[in-house]
Design a protein around this motif. Structure first.
Motif, PDB file in Angstrom:
ATOM      1  N   ALA A 170     -31.322  12.920  53.865  1.00  0.00           N
ATOM      2  CA  ALA A 170     -31.633  12.349  55.184  1.00  0.00           C
ATOM      3  C   ALA A 170     -31.398  10.692  55.570  1.00  0.00           C
ATOM      4  O   ALA A 170     -30.052  10.210  56.998  1.00  0.00           O
ATOM      5  N   GLU A 177     -27.585   9.592  56.194  1.00  0.00           N
ATOM      6  CA  GLU A 177     -26.729  10.167  57.220  1.00  0.00           C
ATOM      7  C   GLU A 177     -27.458   9.136  58.353  1.00  0.00           C
ATOM      8  O   GLU A 177     -26.689   8.976  59.242  1.00  0.00           O
ATOM      9  N   SER A 178     -28.535   9.001  58.262  1.00  0.00           N
ATOM     10  CA  SER A 178     -29.474   8.274  58.920  1.00  0.00           C
ATOM     11  C   SER A 178     -27.937   6.232  59.139  1.00  0.00           C
ATOM     12  O   SER A 178     -28.096   6.141  60.034  1.00  0.00           O
ATOM     13  N   VAL A 207     -39.139  13.580  57.190  1.00  0.00           N
ATOM     14  CA  VAL A 207     -37.440  13.621  57.826  1.00  0.00           C
ATOM     15  C   VAL A 207     -37.465  13.623  58.502  1.00  0.00           C
ATOM     16  O   VAL A 207     -36.256  12.780  59.371  1.00  0.00           O
ATOM     17  N   GLN A 208     -38.246  13.594  60.242  1.00  0.00           N
ATOM     18  CA  GLN A 208     -38.540  13.863  61.292  1.00  0.00           C
ATOM     19  C   GLN A 208     -38.333  12.044  62.254  1.00  0.00           C
ATOM     20  O   GLN A 208     -37.948  12.148  62.325  1.00  0.00           O
ATOM     21  N   SER A 217     -34.056  15.337  49.544  1.00  0.00           N
ATOM     22  CA  SER A 217     -34.192  15.653  50.908  1.00  0.00           C
ATOM     23  C   SER A 217     -34.027  14.064  51.616  1.00  0.00           C
ATOM     24  O   SER A 217     -33.384  14.228  52.407  1.00  0.00           O
ATOM     25  N   PRO A 218     -35.269  13.635  51.724  1.00  0.00           N
ATOM     26  CA  PRO A 218     -35.004  12.414  52.527  1.00  0.00           C
ATOM     27  C   PRO A 218     -34.472  11.370  51.888  1.00  0.00           C
ATOM     28  O   PRO A 218     -33.974  10.175  52.917  1.00  0.00           O
ATOM     29  N   ALA A 234     -35.453  10.586  61.485  1.00  0.00           N
ATOM     30  CA  ALA A 234     -34.595  11.066  62.463  1.00  0.00           C
ATOM     31  C   ALA A 234     -34.852  10.458  63.744  1.00  0.00           C
ATOM     32  O   ALA A 234     -33.619  10.575  64.854  1.00  0.00           O
ATOM     33  N   LEU A 271     -30.290  13.936  63.693  1.00  0.00           N
ATOM     34  CA  LEU A 271     -30.454  14.735  63.019  1.00  0.00           C
ATOM     35  C   LEU A 271     -31.776  15.727  63.730  1.00  0.00           C
ATOM     36  O   LEU A 271     -32.053  15.891  62.213  1.00  0.00           O
ATOM     37  N   SER A 307     -28.715  18.886  60.759  1.00  0.00           N
ATOM     38  CA  SER A 307     -30.038  18.150  61.535  1.00  0.00           C
ATOM     39  C   SER A 307     -30.574  17.991  59.809  1.00  0.00           C
ATOM     40  O   SER A 307     -30.687  18.533  58.545  1.00  0.00           O
ATOM     41  N   VAL A 308     -32.354  17.289  60.320  1.00  0.00           N
ATOM     42  CA  VAL A 308     -32.410  17.290  58.495  1.00  0.00           C
ATOM     43  C   VAL A 308     -33.497  18.041  57.895  1.00  0.00           C
ATOM     44  O   VAL A 308     -33.910  18.054  56.541  1.00  0.00           O
TER      45      VAL A 308
END
Length: 203
Positions: free
Chosen positions: A17, A20-21, A70-71, A13-14, A74, A82, A153-154
Motif C-alpha cells: 500500500a 502504491e501510495s 492500510v486505510q 500488505s501495508p 489510503a 486506494l 484498493s488496499v
C-alpha cells in the motif's frame, strides 16, 4: 513514516500500500522470529505486542493492525483512490473485505495452520473450513478484476498476501480460477513487485 515489517508476513500488505501510495517512508525489518532490529533493538520496546505491521508517524504516533494502517495510508492520498471515500457504502464494503480476510482467512485459517502448537488432528477441520472460505472468495471474484470491482484498493494486497502462504502450508489453490487470476493481476503490479523485492521475496 516508518513501517515495521517481517519478510513475507501480513505486513507485506501495508508495504504494498505504501508503494502504491507514492508516499515517502522507511521500511524497518522486525523479524517475527527474533524480534530484533538490525541495530540490535528489542522490537518489544517499540511494539509490546511483538508482531507486525506497525506504522510509526513522523510525530511519533503509532498505528497497530494492518486493516487500520492500510486505510490510513489510503486516506493520505485520496487522489490515488486506494479506498472509497469515508461514509460511502463502498467504504464499508472495503472494511467488510478487510475484516473477512483478517478474521476468516488470516487469523481463522492460515495462522492456525502455521502454528506448531495446533493439534494435528484439528488441521483437517481447519483446512476444510479454510477451503470453504476460499471457495466463497473465488465466487465473489467472478467477473471482477479486484475485490471491489475494476479498481484496485488496499483490500487487494491483503488477500494477495495471505494467499501467498498457501504453498508453504500445502493449501491447494488450483480449484479457484478466479482467485488465481486475481493473484496474477496483483502480482504484476509494479508496487507489488517493488515491495516483494524490498522484502527479499523476489530477485
Amino acid at each position: 513514516m516508518k513501517l515495521y515489517y517481517s519478510s513475507g508476513a501480513c505486513s507485506l500488505s501495508p508495504h504494498i500500500a505504501l508503494y502504491e501510495s507514492g508516499l515517502a517512508f522507511e521500511a524497518v525489518s522486525a523479524p517475527t522470529k527474533t524480534h530484533k532490529l538490525a541495530d540490535g533493538t528489542d522490537y518489544y520496546t517499540i511494539n509490546p505486542l511483538g508482531y507486525v505491521p506497525l506504522l510509526e508517524l513522523d510525530d511519533g504516533r503509532r498505528l497497530h493492525e494492518g486493516p487500520a494502517i492500510v486505510q490510513y495510508i489510503a486516506d493520505l492520498v485520496p487522489a490515488k483512490q486506494l479506498a472509497p471515500a469515508n461514509g460511502t457504502f463502498e467504504r464499508y464494503k472495503l472494511q467488510e473485505w478487510l475484516t473477512m480476510i483478517g478474521t476468516e482467512l488470516h487469523k481463522g485459517g492460515f495462522s492456525f495452520l502455521f502454528n506448531p502448537a495446533t493439534p494435528a488432528e484439528f488441521k483437517p477441520v481447519l483446512l476444510e473450513r479454510l477451503h470453504g472460505r476460499l471457495k466463497w472468495v473465488d465466487s465473489e471474484l467472478a467477473g471482477k478484476q479486484y475485490l471491489l470491482g475494476d479498481h484496485f484498493s488496499v483490500a487487494d494486497p491483503y488477500l494477495f498476501t495471505v494467499t501467498n502462504w498457501a504453498p508453504f502450508l500445502s493449501v491447494d489453490l488450483s480449484g479457484y480460477p478466479n482467485l488465481l487470476a486475481f493473484r496474477a493481476r496483483v502480482a504484476a503490479r509494479p508496487a507489488v513487485q517493488a515491495a516483494m523485492k524490498a522484502e527479499g521475496l523476489l530477485k
